[in-house]
Structures are given as structure tokens and as C-alpha cells.
Design an enzyme around this catalytic site. Structure first.
Site, PDB file in Angstrom:
ATOM      1  N   ASP A 377       0.874  -1.167   0.000  1.00  0.00           N
ATOM      2  CA  ASP A 377       0.000   0.000   0.000  1.00  0.00           C
ATOM      3  C   ASP A 377       0.917   1.225   0.000  1.00  0.00           C
ATOM      4  O   ASP A 377       1.921   1.247   0.712  1.00  0.00           O
ATOM      5  CB  ASP A 377      -0.886  -0.016   1.236  1.00  0.00           C
ATOM      6  N   LYS A 378       0.593   2.251  -0.782  1.00  0.00           N
ATOM      7  CA  LYS A 378       1.515   3.374  -0.931  1.00  0.00           C
ATOM      8  C   LYS A 378       1.602   4.263   0.301  1.00  0.00           C
ATOM      9  O   LYS A 378       2.659   4.400   0.923  1.00  0.00           O
ATOM     10  CB  LYS A 378       1.136   4.235  -2.142  1.00  0.00           C
ATOM     11  N   THR A 379       0.486   4.848   0.658  1.00  0.00           N
ATOM     12  CA  THR A 379       0.504   5.900   1.670  1.00  0.00           C
ATOM     13  C   THR A 379       0.824   5.342   3.059  1.00  0.00           C
ATOM     14  O   THR A 379       0.157   4.436   3.549  1.00  0.00           O
ATOM     15  CB  THR A 379      -0.854   6.625   1.712  1.00  0.00           C
ATOM     16  N   THR A 527      -2.651   1.948  -4.766  1.00  0.00           N
ATOM     17  CA  THR A 527      -2.952   3.219  -4.108  1.00  0.00           C
ATOM     18  C   THR A 527      -4.285   3.760  -4.607  1.00  0.00           C
ATOM     19  O   THR A 527      -4.735   3.426  -5.719  1.00  0.00           O
ATOM     20  CB  THR A 527      -1.842   4.256  -4.388  1.00  0.00           C
ATOM     21  N   GLY A 528      -4.899   4.572  -3.799  1.00  0.00           N
ATOM     22  CA  GLY A 528      -6.119   5.249  -4.220  1.00  0.00           C
ATOM     23  C   GLY A 528      -5.840   6.539  -4.964  1.00  0.00           C
ATOM     24  O   GLY A 528      -6.760   7.190  -5.460  1.00  0.00           O
ATOM     25  N   LYS A 555      -9.046  -3.439  -2.976  1.00  0.00           N
ATOM     26  CA  LYS A 555      -7.658  -3.869  -2.777  1.00  0.00           C
ATOM     27  C   LYS A 555      -7.518  -5.381  -2.793  1.00  0.00           C
ATOM     28  O   LYS A 555      -6.574  -5.925  -3.375  1.00  0.00           O
ATOM     29  CB  LYS A 555      -7.116  -3.291  -1.473  1.00  0.00           C
ATOM     30  N   ASP A 574      -1.413  -1.004   6.267  1.00  0.00           N
ATOM     31  CA  ASP A 574      -1.473  -0.495   7.630  1.00  0.00           C
ATOM     32  C   ASP A 574      -2.431  -1.276   8.509  1.00  0.00           C
ATOM     33  O   ASP A 574      -2.597  -0.981   9.680  1.00  0.00           O
ATOM     34  CB  ASP A 574      -1.829   0.995   7.647  1.00  0.00           C
ATOM     35  N   ASP A 578      -6.809  -1.987   4.882  1.00  0.00           N
ATOM     36  CA  ASP A 578      -6.167  -3.018   4.069  1.00  0.00           C
ATOM     37  C   ASP A 578      -6.532  -4.430   4.535  1.00  0.00           C
ATOM     38  O   ASP A 578      -6.029  -5.409   3.993  1.00  0.00           O
ATOM     39  CB  ASP A 578      -4.639  -2.867   4.118  1.00  0.00           C
TER      40      ASP A 578
END
Length: 684
Positions: A377-379, A527-528, A555, A574, A578
């Protein structure tokens, strides 16, 4: 004497602390004391058996003849003395194995204890019969040396198991037993940590351990969390920030409001996770158990066949044939096999906990070594989750640093996330900000103020369009095309620079992904964020693939899509939105859990928000599996050569293994397995 010698089918027991207790856990202490008693019991049995073995050896006819001391050591009735000494050795020294034999046969699961119990029983019964008139040779000395060596092997093994559990004990010891409770009048009183309740305030003096999880309500200090999270660098903490119980306070006294106690604390959850992981079954352990059962069947069959062949094909007598059978059964004993996997599991689990890698599912940890791809996951995982400056463009007659200095000086008066990012960048570069006057916001479009002796504006592209200010710089447009947020710096109404901001990529991400690629694992990202943002991050980090504009409920479908390519996939997120993706993945990894480690959807929890820990996890999983395979070979490989030698196939060449030598070889493999497991900590 109370019996503490049950070795529980030979599988080392994991530590079992009571996670709801503070300080010295009562549950853990009881289990620890029991294990200490077991170690002490085997030690005592070994030394007593060893002392009795010397006179048994001195009275053995074979030993006397080898040393030429028949006349000096033999005396009337010496066989009865030998019988009495051997009886003590058999019933006292051999009791753990006799008890294990009865339990395994009662469970109809013959194993290591069955082999040892049968071997010493056959040896004792036959030798006793010879003493009381049956023709043959006694080999009480072989019985005694066999039991002594087996007790020594168990003693060493159990000490190794305790050594592997020390990290868990140290976690328990991290929590202080008492705390300084702050009263309503500001006075302090010493109280037991167990008496604290959420909402209480405690004083933590410099150098003391934080007694419970809580939040700083007064003071500022640095905190060392290395023993808990693996974060070696002390972390600065101030009012409103969370503290983990067990961390060490630095240079200043602080007042902490208790937020979690008992089993809810971070440390208690870590201890419980480690305990569950140590007790959980693994696929490799099941394989070892099956191998042990088959080896027991092979040993009994080979022993019986050896006895039959020596009796029928060679006229060497029953005593010799029986000796060969006993030797075969002893040397085939899967003692080291039962130790091979549990010791590595215990060491790797404790090692991972010390590094902030919390394993909730052993099978998932083993699967981690086989991963082909990892989806991040990016953020907050690959990025820091905050706006930061990526580019500064000088578009007029001033330098880049002056563009940033002017913008940061103005934005120092703003609370906007973009403003915070610009100010942070200036501070990182060591730029001295200028005095600001007449600051005011331009609603929806930026801000303006007098910086030094010039009017400076920091505005959005919308401000330029609304005021027909031309800005046609290809480099700036390229930054905007990457999905970055671009703001413009104006002196008066003239554009003198631009600043591009984006979610800051963690510096650790580059190293983490490089290590993963070196291991042959494909790093991916979902990512969103918009396509342009995702593409920029993917290009910066050289990702193999990425998925943009993915909603939280989509996801899991993306992870499934990657799995459909035939890849074994881990998902790193996180642990909040997720969760479905973590469950869908072959291995679910929650990163940056902080003090909230009870994430039910993740197989593995990484305490720090550091993507390098993902690479460390894979490396540890592979090293652990390698140690398991090595130990299985050490535990069983020698049987290929030892069983035929024990059966006497090279007897005519003068090579013959006695039961004592067989026991020594078997115990040696046990020691090698134990030492090899401990070496995981050095190689990891």
C-alpha cells in the site's frame, strides 16, 4: 521425590507468560520455575548415573580384560554388586525414558522415548538374567554408559531450549514492578504497577523505564525503544505523544497518563504473540514428526531384523545378536529430530520479536520464504503520508534557495499541510527565515505577506489563471503532470519560482525494494491516488507494477489478480482499510502498527513504519528454513551410515559399533542440532 522429568514427547515447551501481569509475570514465573526444575532434575540424574557408571565399568569383565586388571578388580559376588548398581542406574537414571516409553505406547505413537526405553529395558533384563544363571555375557556397563550419555544429551538439549526462550523472559523483565503515582495535589507515591488504572498519572524520572502504555501530559524527553521495536535511535517525545511501556526515558522527567494496563499493553500483546508463535504448529514441524514416527518403525524393524539375522546366519550367540539389536535401536533414535525444528522455531521467533517483527502465524512465516511478489500500500508504507517538497524551480533572476527561503518565510505563518511541507524543507536545508509582516490569506488560492522588503505570494495555479499571469515552463508542467502539487512563488505579480510537493517517498523504501529485487521478489504498489501520482512513485522506486485509483474495497481484488498470475503474494499495509487484502494475500503483513499490535487480519506485524523490515522478514524466513533443513539432515543423515555399522555389516573388517558408541553418535547429532539452531541469531 517429585518427578519433573517428563519431557513431553521430546518437543521443547514454549514459554508461557501471563500477558496480563506486570513486572515478573506469575504465569511465566511458574512455567519458568518448572522448566528450571526439569533441567536441574536431568542434571542431577546425569551426575548420579555418571558416578555409578565408573564402578560398573570397573566390574565389567570385558573392561577388566581389556585393561588386564581381572585379578586386581574381580572378587566373589562382584556380579551382584554390578547388578545392584545397574539397577539404580536403570530405575533412577532411566526413569525419564521408561516413563516416556509408557506414554508413547499408551498414545499408540511410538517415537524416540520408545526406542530408548526398549533398548535399556532389553539390555537390563538380559544382563540381569545372566547374573542369575542364564548363559551369556552381561553388558551392564553398556546400559550405564547409554543412560548417562542420553541424560547428558537431554540436559544439554533442555538448556538450549531455555537459552532460546531467554528473549521472551527479557521482554517480561522490561516492565518495572513499581511506578511513581502522581496525586491530585502533585505529590508522588510508590505503587505497584498492577494497581494502576487508565487515567492515572505517573512520574517517569530520567533513566527510568516507562511502567505502562500512556500519553505524555507534561514534559519533553527522548525515549529509547530499541528493546521493544528494534528502533536503535532514541525518539524525541513531547506532550500529547504516546509512549510504550518498557521503553527507557532519556534526559528529562515526564508525567505520563496511563492509557493501557494489563493484557492491553503493547508489551503484553508482544509477549502473547511470541508465545502463540512458539506454540503454533508449522508445516516443517509436522514433517519432522512424521519422519520421527517412520524412523521409530525403521529402528524397531531394523533391530528385530538384525537380531534375527545374527542368530540365524552367524553363530555369534544371543548376547552378541542382542547387543547388535540394541545398538541399531539406539543409533536410529530420532532424539535430535525431535529437537531440530522446535529449537529453530524458538530462536527465530525470539529473534524476530527483538527486531520488531511479530509473527502471529508460523505457517505464514514459513511461506514468506517462497514469495514471488509483494504488493505495498503506498501511503504510509512506501511514503511518509505527508506533503513534502520534491522540486524547487527558480524561474526568475533569483536562486533556487532564495525561492524556497521566501516561500518558507511566508508559509511559516500558515497551518496548511502544504505550508508545513515547505517550512520543513527549508529547515532541513538549514535556511534562515526572514521576518514577515502583514500576512494574510488569499481565500482558496494561497497567501501573501511582506517578506523582508518585498511582497511575496505563494499561490495555486488557479490564482495565475484568475489574474491572467502567464506561466509556461516545461519542467514545471512536467512536475504537475506527475501528479505533484505545484505552487508558485510571486514577487509582486511576477512569477519568480515554483515548488512541487508530493507525498514524500521514504528514503528507506529505496533500500528495501533493492533488497527485495536482489532476492528475486517483484515489488508492486497499489494506491487510491490518481494515475499520474502512482506512475511517478512507481518510476521513482522502479516498481515492477502498480495499481492506481484503487478504492479500499477493491484492494483484495487486486491482490487476487496478482495471485492469478501464478505468483505467491504478500500484501503490506497499515492493517486498517487493508484488512481484506491482508487476508486475501498468501502472507498478510501489517506495517507501522506502533502500539496497536493486535491486528487480527495480519499474519505478521512489523512494529516500525520501515519498509526495510519487510526485506528483513523475508531474509529471516529464508535463514530459518535453511537452519531447519540443515538440522533435519544433521538429525537423520548420519543414520544412512550408522545403522549398517551398528548392525555389524563391517564386523569382519573389524568395525563394530557398541551401544555406547551408538548413543554417543546420536547425542553428538543432538548437540550439533542445538548449536546450529543457536547460530541462527548470528547469521540473521
Amino acid at each position: 521425590m517429585p518427578d519433573h522429568s517428563d519431557h513431553s514427547g521430546h518437543t521443547p515447551a514454549a514459554s508461557n507468560p501471563d500477558p496480563s501481569a506486570h513486572g515478573a509475570s506469575n504465569g511465566h514465573g511458574a512455567h519458568h520455575d518448572h522448566h528450571e526444575h526439569m533441567v536441574a532434575d536431568f542434571q542431577r540424574r546425569f551426575w548420579i548415573t555418571l558416578v555409578l557408571t565408573f564402578p560398573i565399568l570397573a566390574l565389567a569383565p570385558l573392561i577388566q580384560s581389556l585393561l588386564g586388571l581381572e585379578d586386581a578388580l574381580a572378587f566373589p559376588g562382584d556380579s551382584y554388586v554390578q547388578f545392584l548398581l545397574a539397577s539404580v542406574v536403570y530405575f533412577y537414571g532411566g526413569w525419564p525414558f521408561l516413563k516416556g516409553l509408557a506414554e508413547e505406547l499408551g498414545d499408540r505413537r511410538p517415537g524416540m522415548m520408545t526406542l530408548i526405553g526398549l533398548a535399556i529395558t532389553v539390555a537390563y533384563a538380559y544382563s540381569a538374567a545372566v547374573v542369575f544363571g542364564v548363559p551369556g555375557e552381561v553388558f551392564f556397563w553398556e546400559l550405564a554408559t547409554l543412560i548417562a550419555i542420553m541424560l547428558l544429551g537431554h540436559w544439554i538439549e533442555m538448556r538450549s531450549v531455555m537459552g532460546a526462550s531467554r528473549a521472551l523472559e527479557k521482554l517480561v523483565e522490561l516492565m518495572p514492578a513499581e511506578a511513581h503515582l502522581v496525586g491530585e495535589d502533585g505529590s508522588t507515591a510508590e505503587v505497584s504497577v498492577e494497581d494502576l488504572e487508565p487515567g492515572d498519572r505517573v512520574l517517569v524520572k530520567p533513566g527510568e523505564k516507562v511502567p505502562v502504555d500512556g500519553r505524555i501530559v507534561e514534559g519533553r524527553t527522548t525515549v529509547n525503544q530499541a528493546a521493544l521495536t528494534g528502533e536503535s535511535k532514541p525518539i524525541e517525545k513531547g506532550e500529547g505523544e504516546e509512549l510504550i511501556g518498557g521503553s527507557v526515558n532519556g534526559e528529562s522527567a515526564i508525567t505520563v497518563q496511563v492509557s493501557k494496563t494489563g493484557g492491553e499493553t503493547y508489551l503484553a500483546q508482544v509477549i502473547e504473540m511470541v508465545r502463540q508463535a512458539q506454540e503454533s504448529r508449522s508445516r516443517t514441524q509436522d514433517l519432522a514428526d512424521r519422519a520421527a514416527r517412520w524412523l521409530a518403525i525403521v529402528a524397531i524393524s531394523a533391530g528385530g531384523l538384525t537380531l534375527a539375522l545374527w542368530l540365524t546366519l552367524a553363530d555369534r550367540g544371543f548376547s552378541f545378536a542382542l547387543s547388535r539389536m540394541v545398538t541399531v535401536m539406539v543409533i536410529t533414535c530420532p532424539h535430535a529430530l525431535g529437537l531440530a525444528i522446535p529449537l529453530v522455531v524458538s530462536v527465530s521467533t525470539s529473534l524476530s520479536a527483538r527486531r520488531g517483527l511479530l509473527i502471529r502465524d508460523r505457517s505464514a512465516f514459513e511461506r514468506a520464504r517462497e514469495l514471488d511478489a509483494i504488493v505495498f500500500d503506498k501511503t504510509g508504507t512506501l511514503t511518509e503520508g505527508r506533503f513534502g517538497v520534491t522540486d524547487v524551480f527558480a524561474l526568475g533572476d533569483i536562486e533556487e534557495t532564495e525561492v524556497l527561503r521566501s516561500a518558507a518565510s511566508l508559509e511559516s505563518r500558515s497551518e496548511h499541510p502544504i505550508a508545513a511541507g515547505i517550512v520543513s524543507e527549508a529547515e532541513d536545508r538549514g535556511l534562515e527565515l526572514r521576518p514577515v509582516r502583514d500576512f494574510r490569506a488569499i481565500p482558496g488560492k494561497g497567501a501573501v505577506a511582506t517578506v523582508g522588503d518585498a511582497e511575496i505570494k505563494v499561490v495555486s495555479p488557479g490564482y495565475l489563471r484568475a489574474n491572467d499571469i502567464a506561466m509556461d515552463d516545461e519542467v514545471v508542467h512536467e512536475a504537475a503532470a506527475q501528479g505533484k502539487t505545484v505552487v508558485y512563488v510571486l514577487r509582486g505579480e511576477r512569477v519568480v519560482g515554483a515548488i512541487a510537493l508530493a507525498d514524500v517517498i521514504r528514503e528507506e523504501s529505496r533500500e528495501a525494494l533493492r533488497r527485495l529485487r536482489d532476492m528475486g521478489i517483484r515489488p508492486m504498489m497499489l494506491t487510491g491516488d490518481a494515475e499520474a501520482v502512482a506512475r511517478w512513485v512507481a518510476e521513482e522506486l522502479e516498481l515492477d507494477d502498480y495499481f492506481a485509483e484503487v478504492l479500499p474495497d477493491q484492494k483484495a481484488a487486486k491482490v487476487k489478480e496478482v495471485k492469478a498470475r501464478g505468483l505467491r503474494v504478500a500484501m503490506v499495509g497499515d492493517g486498517v482499510n487493508d484488512a481484506p487484502a491482508l487476508v486475501e494475500a498468501d502472507v498478510g503483513i501489517a506495517i507501522g502498527a506502533g502500539t496497536d499490535v493486535a491486528i487480527e487480519s495480519a499474519d505478521i506485524v512489523l512494529v516500525r513504519s520501515d519498509p526495510r523490515d519487510v526485506a528483513s522478514l523475508i531474509e529471516l524466513a529464508r535463514a530459518t528454513y535453511s537452519k531447519m533443513v540443515q538440522n533435519l539432515w544433521w538429525a537423520t543423515g548420519y543414520n544412512v551410515v550408522a545403522i549398517p555399522l551398528a548392525a555389524g555389516v563391517l564386523y569382519r573388517a573389524g568395525i563394530l559399533l557398541s551401544p555406547a558408541v551408538g548413543a554417543a553418535l546420536m547425542s553428538l547429532s543432538t548437540v550439533v542440532v542445538a548449536v546450529n539452531a543457536r547460530l541462527l541469531g548470528r547469521s540473521g
